[in-house]
Design an enzyme around this catalytic site. Structure first.
Site, PDB file in Angstrom:
ATOM      1  N   ASP A   1     -11.531   3.482   4.084  1.00  0.00           N
ATOM      2  CA  ASP A   1     -11.934   2.415   4.212  1.00  0.00           C
ATOM      3  C   ASP A   1     -13.389   2.361   4.374  1.00  0.00           C
ATOM      4  O   ASP A   1     -13.971   1.240   3.885  1.00  0.00           O
ATOM      5  CB  ASP A   1     -11.752   1.608   5.175  1.00  0.00           C
ATOM      6  CG  ASP A   1     -10.243   0.460   4.993  1.00  0.00           C
ATOM      7  OD1 ASP A   1     -10.200   0.196   3.599  1.00  0.00           O
ATOM      8  OD2 ASP A   1     -10.110  -0.040   6.259  1.00  0.00           O
TER       9      ASP A   1
ATOM     10  N   GLN B   1      -5.587  -1.252   9.764  1.00  0.00           N
ATOM     11  CA  GLN B   1      -5.035  -2.781   9.005  1.00  0.00           C
ATOM     12  C   GLN B   1      -5.816  -3.307  10.596  1.00  0.00           C
ATOM     13  O   GLN B   1      -5.375  -3.512  10.990  1.00  0.00           O
ATOM     14  CB  GLN B   1      -3.896  -2.657   8.468  1.00  0.00           C
ATOM     15  CG  GLN B   1      -3.448  -3.828   8.034  1.00  0.00           C
ATOM     16  CD  GLN B   1      -3.848  -4.202   7.199  1.00  0.00           C
ATOM     17  OE1 GLN B   1      -3.867  -2.630   5.822  1.00  0.00           O
ATOM     18  NE2 GLN B   1      -4.958  -4.761   6.482  1.00  0.00           N
TER      19      GLN B   1
ATOM     20  N   LYS C   1       0.785  -1.361  -0.428  1.00  0.00           N
ATOM     21  CA  LYS C   1       0.202   0.389   0.027  1.00  0.00           C
ATOM     22  C   LYS C   1       0.360   1.079   0.314  1.00  0.00           C
ATOM     23  O   LYS C   1       0.658   2.054  -0.636  1.00  0.00           O
ATOM     24  CB  LYS C   1      -0.624  -0.104   1.101  1.00  0.00           C
ATOM     25  CG  LYS C   1      -2.342  -0.795   0.806  1.00  0.00           C
ATOM     26  CD  LYS C   1      -3.298  -0.066   2.238  1.00  0.00           C
ATOM     27  CE  LYS C   1      -3.578  -1.293   2.519  1.00  0.00           C
ATOM     28  NZ  LYS C   1      -4.660  -1.963   4.071  1.00  0.00           N
TER      29      LYS C   1
END
Ligand code: NDP
Length: 294
Positions: A121, A98, A54
Site C-alpha cells: 500500500d 484494509q 482484489k
C-alpha cells in the site's frame, strides 16, 4: 472543446495484462509465485466488496491471494500478532490491511508494524520517507494510478503546473510527491486554501481528491487542461436509488477540459492494477531480482 475521456478501465486492463505476463515469466524462470495477504477486520460491506474484487484480480494475475478476515472485536495486539506472522511468512510478498480499522485499533501502529519490503500500500513511514527523498519505494496505489493516467495523455509531465486538491496521506500528499518526482510544478490545496477556483484555473493538470460530489465546476478548469478525478461519492438518484459521482462536475468539465477521467471507470480500476504491480515489484525485490520492466 470536448474532452478526451481517459479510459481507466482499458489502461488498467493493459497494466494487469503486463503484470500477469511478468508473473508467468517469474514462475517459468524462477519457480516463484508472488503472494499478497489482504487483511479485513470487521464487516464493512464496501470493504468486503473491494476485498473480494482484489482477491479475484490477484488470482487472475497468477498470484497467490491470502485472505484473512477477522471479527470487528479484534484487538490491536491480535492484529499486530497477525501482521508479525505475515511478515515472517515467505509465501507472503505483500501485506495489505484494509482501512478503516475499528476504533480500538490504531491504524498508524499497524501500518508501522508491516515489513516495509511487503508494504504494497506504500503507507509505511519508511516508504513515505523514501518517496519524499526521491529514493526507490513502494508507493501508494491510487496516486500511482493517477500519475499513470496523466502520463497516458501527456507522456512527460515535466514543467506542467499541477494542482492537487486534497492532502490526505492516502491520496493527496503521495500524488503530489509523485508529480514532483515527474518534474511537475506542484501546488497542494485543501479546505483552508483561499480562492480555490482561481488556483485550479492555473492548472495544466488538476487532481481532485476531496470526497465532495461534483465540487469542481467546469469554470474552475483551464481550457484544454487535464483533470483526474479521484473522488468516489454516492449521491441519490431517481427512483430512490443511488449512483456514484466524482469530485468533478463531469458534464461541465467535459466541455472545457482537454482530457478527463470518468467516475466510475477512471482512477478506480487503476488502484487494483497498481496493487498487483506493487506486489510483483515487492516479490522481485525480496528475491534479489531486478525491477520488472513494465
Ligand atoms: P480525505 O477525507 O482523507 O481527504 C480529503 C481532502 O480534501 C482533505 O485534505 C481536505 O482538506 C480536502 N477538502 C475537503 N473539503 C475541501 C474543500 N471544500 N476545499 C478544498 N479541499 C477540501 O479523503 P481521501 O484523500 O482518502 O479521499 C478523497 C476522495 O478520493 C474520496 O472521495 C475517496 O472516496 C476517494 N478515493 C478513491 C480511491 C480510488 O481508488 N479511486 C482511493 C482512495 C480514495 P483538509 O486536509 O484541510 O481537511
Amino acid at each position: 472543446m470536448t474532452a478526451r475521456i481517459i479510459d481507466g478501465k482499458t489502461i488498467a486492463a493493459d497494466l494487469r495484462g503486463k503484470v500477469t505476463d511478468s508473473v508467468h515469466r517469474l514462475l517459468r524462470d524462477r519457480g516463484l509465485v508472488p503472494g499478497i495477504a489482504v487483511v479485513l477486520v470487521g464487516e464493512n460491506p464496501a470493504s468486503e466488496v473491494y476485498v473480494r474484487t482484489k482477491s479475484k484480480m490477484v488470482a487472475a494475475a497468477g498470484m497467490h491471494a491470502i485472505d484473512r478476515k477477522l471479527p470487528v472485536t479484534t484487538t490491536e495486539a491480535e492484529l499486530l500478532a497477525l501482521v508479525g506472522e505475515l511478515n515472517a511468512d515467505p509465501v507472503v510478498n505483500g501485506i495489505l490491511v484494509q482501512l478503516p480499522l475499528p476504533p480500538q485499533i490504531d491504524s498508524h501502529k499497524i501500518i508501522a508494524a508491516i515489513d516495509p519490503a511487503k508494504d504494497v500500500d506504500g503507507f509505511h513511514p519508511l516508504n513515505v520517507g523514501r518517496l519524499a527523498s526521491g529514493l526507490p519505494a513502494l508507493v501508494p496505489c491510487t496516486p500511482l494510478g493517477c500519475v499513470m493516467l496523466a502520463k497516458s495523455v501527456h507522456g512527460s509531465l515535466a514543467g506542467m503546473d499541477a494542482v492537487v486538491i486534497g492532502r490526505s496521506n492516502i491520496v493527496g500528499k503521495p500524488v503530489a510527491q509523485l508529480l514532483l518526482a515527474e518534474n511537475a510544478t506542484v501546488t497542494i490545496a485543501h479546505s483552508k486554501t483561499r480562492d480555490l477556483p482561481a488556483l485550479c484555473r492555473r492548472a495544466d493538470l488538476l487532481i481532485a481528491a476531496i470526497g465532495r460530489a461534483e465540487m469542481v465546476r467546469g469554470d474552475w478548469i483551464k481550457p484544454g487542461a487535464t483533470a483526474i478525478d479521484v473522488g468516489i461519492n454516492r449521491v441519490p438518484a431517481e427512483g430512490g436509488k443511488s449512483r456514484i459521482v466524482g469530485d468533478v462536475a463531469y458534464a461541465e468539465a467535459a466541455a472545457v477540459a482537454g482530457a478527463l477521467t470518468p467516475v466510475p471507470g477512471g482512477v478506480g480500476p487503476m488502484t487494483i492494477a497498481c496493487l498487483l504491480l506493487n506486489t510483483l515489484r515487492a516479490a522481485c525485490a525480496q528475491h534479489g531480482l531486478p525491477e520488472p520492466k513494465i
